[in-house]
Design an enzyme around this catalytic site. Structure first.
Site, PDB file in Angstrom:
ATOM      1  N   HIS A  44       0.835  -1.204   0.000  1.00 43.27           N
ATOM      2  CA  HIS A  44       0.000   0.000   0.000  1.00 43.27           C
ATOM      3  C   HIS A  44       0.865   1.247   0.000  1.00 43.27           C
ATOM      4  O   HIS A  44       1.861   1.331   0.699  1.00 43.27           O
ATOM      5  CB  HIS A  44      -0.965   0.013   1.195  1.00 43.27           C
ATOM      6  CG  HIS A  44      -0.279  -0.167   2.521  1.00 43.27           C
ATOM      7  ND1 HIS A  44       0.081  -1.404   3.015  1.00 43.27           N
ATOM      8  CD2 HIS A  44       0.125   0.733   3.455  1.00 43.27           C
ATOM      9  CE1 HIS A  44       0.657  -1.260   4.193  1.00 43.27           C
ATOM     10  NE2 HIS A  44       0.703   0.032   4.477  1.00 43.27           N
TER      11      HIS A  44
HETATM   12  P1  AMP Z   1       2.014   0.937   7.248  1.00 45.18           P
HETATM   13  O1  AMP Z   1       1.623  -0.498   7.136  1.00 45.18           O
HETATM   14  O2  AMP Z   1       3.042   1.191   8.293  1.00 45.18           O
HETATM   15  O3  AMP Z   1       2.404   1.507   5.920  1.00 45.18           O
HETATM   16  O4  AMP Z   1       0.740   1.730   7.724  1.00 45.18           O
HETATM   17  C1  AMP Z   1      -0.534   1.180   7.695  1.00 45.18           C
HETATM   18  C2  AMP Z   1      -1.537   2.271   7.586  1.00 45.18           C
HETATM   19  O5  AMP Z   1      -2.820   1.680   7.516  1.00 45.18           O
HETATM   20  C3  AMP Z   1      -1.507   3.204   8.763  1.00 45.18           C
HETATM   21  O6  AMP Z   1      -1.403   4.515   8.293  1.00 45.18           O
HETATM   22  C4  AMP Z   1      -2.863   2.947   9.442  1.00 45.18           C
HETATM   23  O7  AMP Z   1      -3.380   4.135   9.961  1.00 45.18           O
HETATM   24  C5  AMP Z   1      -3.702   2.428   8.305  1.00 45.18           C
HETATM   25  N1  AMP Z   1      -4.783   1.523   8.688  1.00 45.18           N
HETATM   26  C6  AMP Z   1      -4.738   0.564   9.621  1.00 45.18           C
HETATM   27  N2  AMP Z   1      -5.909  -0.135   9.625  1.00 45.18           N
HETATM   28  C7  AMP Z   1      -6.674   0.384   8.658  1.00 45.18           C
HETATM   29  C8  AMP Z   1      -7.981   0.103   8.163  1.00 45.18           C
HETATM   30  N3  AMP Z   1      -8.722  -0.873   8.675  1.00 45.18           N
HETATM   31  N4  AMP Z   1      -8.453   0.864   7.162  1.00 45.18           N
HETATM   32  C9  AMP Z   1      -7.719   1.846   6.639  1.00 45.18           C
HETATM   33  N5  AMP Z   1      -6.492   2.170   7.065  1.00 45.18           N
HETATM   34  C10 AMP Z   1      -5.965   1.444   8.061  1.00 45.18           C
END
Ligand code: AMP
Length: 847
Positions: free
Chosen positions: A750
């Protein structure tokens, strides 16, 4: 004072801690707030490198000791990749490094060696380690730099890029617009000259550490080693790298004197005939990692034996096919060294006679370069005609091979005791210590006791430090015979039985290794796996843990509990001093996790367990995932579940669920395309914060991307850009960055599309802040470039991750240090300094 005006400014300005007169003579130190100070602030604003920030932090603490500085001299012809290595180190380094490149030393133009020396001296005086990016062909070219390091009291290291000259010439002659004008035939000529007149660096010359690298993974590894080097860290000294061919004559003569009366029972002809690997019988002495001296001819040949199996050389370097093993029974169990060395060779030769073992590598490791066993086995390996790709002999610590620049070995053998108890000294204590609580528990899950001659493989849980830091996937415990009458069950000098048992121990060990490695290879579609795996693909049928799991591997069978969970549950009952011991340990483990991951439950971090003992394969019944090769009776613990050792908790799967089933999450999804979905970040760390998630199964993070995924990556970038521009149309004050967390907490590739105000109640702590403002945040454009250039993205070493995320809080605009998050937020709200990131999306020209 007047004289001082003409001096160059010290980059640390008024905050420079240094008091030494030489430094004060060389640099001007204006007071706080002067231009020099501001100019340092400006140059350090790059969010791509954490080193300057950390340098300031450290300097403020006033703790630099010049003894820890390093002068690292690159050695290699044009086209070897010296500049790329230097740039990578500088880019992600923890300590500050300055690249001294003669091609661009005079304001971007080629300059003199004297200028290089001057700039290197200045950098060292300012507390910065230096990379000497020149060919440094021979002793005369290196001498003055070595002298400089000596004068400054810093360590001199050499890094030899031992790339075949032909390849360098090809690369160099193909390049255009080289920064120093060294392209085309110009560079090819120098590469040829290098080939003719090179003299490899040596310890005698004045280096304290020399590393040889040849393959891409070896080079990546050494970039990690140097970039991870903190201010206070020292690397082990000596000569490292599998291509090292030093000391052969000296060693040979030492060994001739120690020749054992026992002759090994191998047959060179047969070995040659059967092996698919090309063997050089007159090949170089197979010694690496030893600090022995050069052999006098000063020649480090560009090529050692190459496998002719068609397998990628990356396999060796990646460690998936390498077993590091110590000498069994020769320390505390007092087995005769000569006999033991013969048995090692005999069983190694026997092992390599089998065509199926072509490409598997045995690495005999002993701690000290002067070890008697190392010498004996070296001599016999050469005599047996085993190449270093078949049997490498290596002086080093078996528990830190990866991080000390040694060969990568996913498998390590532990010469253990019959109850597999940690401690007791020697290699057993060291391996259990390095493997941590996880190794202890995983071992208990597999086996309670072993008999002499047995070997038991224990897959390491992903949380074991040995796995996280060194990339070790399996520890294979092996028990040898005891000849020490002071210890229980001594064979009291019965060498007939002793030799039989030791032979059996090595044979079993090697068989266990091969059974897992070959299964692993079969299960893997790609010949290369990153050494330090953050994950394996759940349900993809791939596994880094092999052996008997074929029944369950990739199966849709419902999983109940894994070994680790079972162990945790069992351990919970054990109350120590009124506190549940397992919980204490669990707390310790989870404290290591990022708070984004603090929901990780052990059951999701599953553990596949199997045991391989003795020499008979035994599949356990339906429902069990345990494979045993049993040579003696012992009880195996039944493990209910065997999945791959994936580390994503259920919490970390949310994005993946959305990406794979966007229709089920329609209110959340802003856009669905064939390859990606766009959603709002649920815990937005900025006014505008989106995630663009890849839809392809198996793309967990940027390290999974291959060149075949470039269209997806490009598509994600374009999607992110489009959304950012839409927001900017609504609010032109917004500025966006697109990028990835190098080691993300959530599964499924992502990309963050994040506005640079970083103004959000969800941004609560240092890790949140640093994950978007340091080199931990990898710009999408950079990732695209790295995949195009290198075919993949280098994994984030855990230490680098930890350092980035724990850096001091600094404003991402003006880089001023801030004491805490509320103060930082207050400051950022009004800071008008321009952002200095290379890839910003703005309403107007780049800010
Ligand atoms: P990273 O994996 O470190 O790149 O970050 C994961 C991102 O996903 C973080 O910014 C979280 O705030 C976000 N996040 C976590 N759970 C969810 C969810 N259920 N829906 C959308 N965003 C999420």
């Amino acid at each position: 004072m007047d004289r001082e005006k003409h001096l160059p400014d010290c980059k640390w300005g008024a905050s420079c801690y240094r008091k030494n007169p030489e430094h004060l003579r060389e640099f001007r130190h204006p007071t706080s707030g002067t231009q020099a100070n501001q100019s340092y602030e400006k140059t350090s604003t790059s969010q791509q490198s954490a080193s300057a920030a950390l340098a300031t932090l450290t300097l403020q603490e006033g703790s630099i000791d010049t003894k820890n500085l390093v002068l690292l001299m690159l050695v290699g012809p044009p086209g070897a990749g010296k500049s790329t290595v230097c740039q990578k180190i500088v880019q992600i380094a923890v300590r500050p490094w300055k690249r001294i490149c003669q091609d661009v030393i005079s304001n971007g133009k080629p300059g003199s060696k004297q200028k290089c020396l001057k700039d290197a001296a200045a950098a060292l005086s300012a507390g910065t380690s230096v990379l000497i990016d020149r060919c440094n062909i021979d002793v005369s070219q290196r001498k003055e730099f070595l002298q400089l390091a000596k004068d400054k009291g810093v360590e001199s290291h050499a890094l030899v890029l031992n790339i075949p000259v032909k390849e360098c010439i090809k690369r160099a002659s193909e390049r255009v617009a080289h920064e120093g004008g060294l392209d085309g035939s110009n560079a090819a000529g120098i590469a040829l000259r290098f080939a003719r007149s090179r003299v490899p660096p040596s310890l005698e010359e004045g280096f304290v550490r020399v590393t040889y690298c040849r393959t891409d993974p070896e080079i990546e590894n050494i970039v990690c080693v140097y970039s991870q080097l903190g201010f206070w860290d020292h690397l082990p000294l000596g000569v490292f790298g599998a291509s090292v061919q030093e000391g052969k004559e000296k060693l040979k003569s030492v060994l001739q004197n120690k020749e054992s009366s026992l002759k090994p029972t191998y047959d060179k002809q047969e070995l040659r005939a059967n092996s698919l690997t090309q063997i050089s019988l007159q090949g170089p002495m197979n010694v690496a990692g030893s600090s022995r001296s050069n052999d006098g001819d000063g020649e480090t040949k560009a090529s050692v034996e190459e496998p002719t199996t068609g397998k990628s050389k990356d396999w060796y370097a990646a460690g998936a096919r390498s077993l590091a093993f110590p000498s069994i029974s020769t320390a505390d169990f007092q087995f005769d060294h000569g006999k033991a060395a013969d048995i090692i060779l005999e069983t190694a030769v026997e092992f390599h006679r089998k065509p199926k073992h072509a490409g598997l590598r045995l690495v005999f490791v002993d701690l000290s370069p002067s070890s008697d066993m190392l010498s004996r086995v070296s001599a016999k390996a050469a005599e047996a005609g085993l190449s270093s790709l078949q049997l490498l002999i290596y002086a080093g610590d078996i528990t830190t091979l990866h991080t000390t620049g040694g060969p990568r070995c996913n498998f390590i053998a532990n010469a253990t005791n019959w109850r597999l108890k940690p401690g007791g000294g020697g290699v057993n204590a060291a391996i259990f210590k390095a493997g941590g609580y996880e190794l202890e528990m995983a071992t208990k899950a597999v086996v309670q006791t072993v008999e002499p001659g047995d070997a038991v493989a224990v897959p390491l849980p992903a949380t074991s430090p040995l796995r996280r830091l060194q990339g070790v996937s399996h520890v294979i415990h092996v028990l040898g015979p005891n000849m020490n009458s002071q210890r229980p069950n001594s064979l009291a000098g019965d060498y007939k039985q002793g030799c039989d048992i030791l032979r059996k121990a090595y044979r079993t060990l090697f068989e266990v290794f091969s059974s897992i490695a070959l299964k692993d290879e079969k299960a893997s579609s790609s010949p290369y796996k990153p050494l330090v795996e953050r994950s394996t693909k759940q349900g993809s049928g791939q596994s880094s843990v092999a052996g008997g799991q074929s029944k369950t591997n990739g199966s849709s069978k419902a999983v109940t509990k894994n070994a680790f969970t079972l162990l945790m549950e069992n351990a919970k009952r054990k109350v120590v001093g009124g506190v549940v011991e397992s919980e204490r340990k669990r707390e310790r483990l989870s404290a290591l996790e990022d708070d984004n991951r603090n929901d990780v439950d052990a059951s999701a971090g599953s553990l596949k367990t199997h045991a391989v003992v003795g020499n008979r394969v035994e599949h356990s019944g339906e429902g069990s995932n345990t494979l045993s090769l049993m040579g003696s009776e012992f009880k195996l613990k039944k493990i209910d579940e065997a999945r791959t050792s994936q580390q994503w908790s259920s919490w970390a799967q949310s994005l993946r669920n959305i990406a794979l089933h966007p229709d089920k999450h329609s209110p959340t999804v802003l856009k669905i395309s064939k390859d990606a979905v766009v959603i709002s970040d649920k815990f937005a760390k900025s006014k505008k914060h989106l995630l663009v998630i890849a839809r392809k199964d198996g793309l967990d993070s940027i390290t999974d991307i291959g060149t075949q995924d470039l269209p997806i990556l490009q598509h994600m970038h374009t999607l992110g850009e489009t959304w950012a521009k839409q927001y900017i149309d609504e609010d032109p004050s917004l500025i966006f960055r697109l990028g990835y967390h190098w080691a993300p907490s959530m599964r499924q590739l992502h990309m963050h599309v994040i506005s640079q105000d970083l103004d959000s109640p969800c941004l609560k702590n240092k890790k949140h802040w640093n994950s978007f403002t340091t080199g931990y945040f990898r710009d999408s454009q950079d990732v695209l470039a790295e995949v195009k250039e290198k075919g993949r993205v280098m994994p984030c070493p855990p230490e680098v991750e930890a350092r980035f995320l724990s850096l001091e809080l600094r404003c991402h605009r003006c880089r001023s240090a801030q004491p805490n998050i509320p103060r930082l937020k207050k400051h950022v709200a009004t800071c008008k300094a321009p952002l200095e990131c290379p890839f910003l999306i703005t309403s107007g020209p780049a800010q």
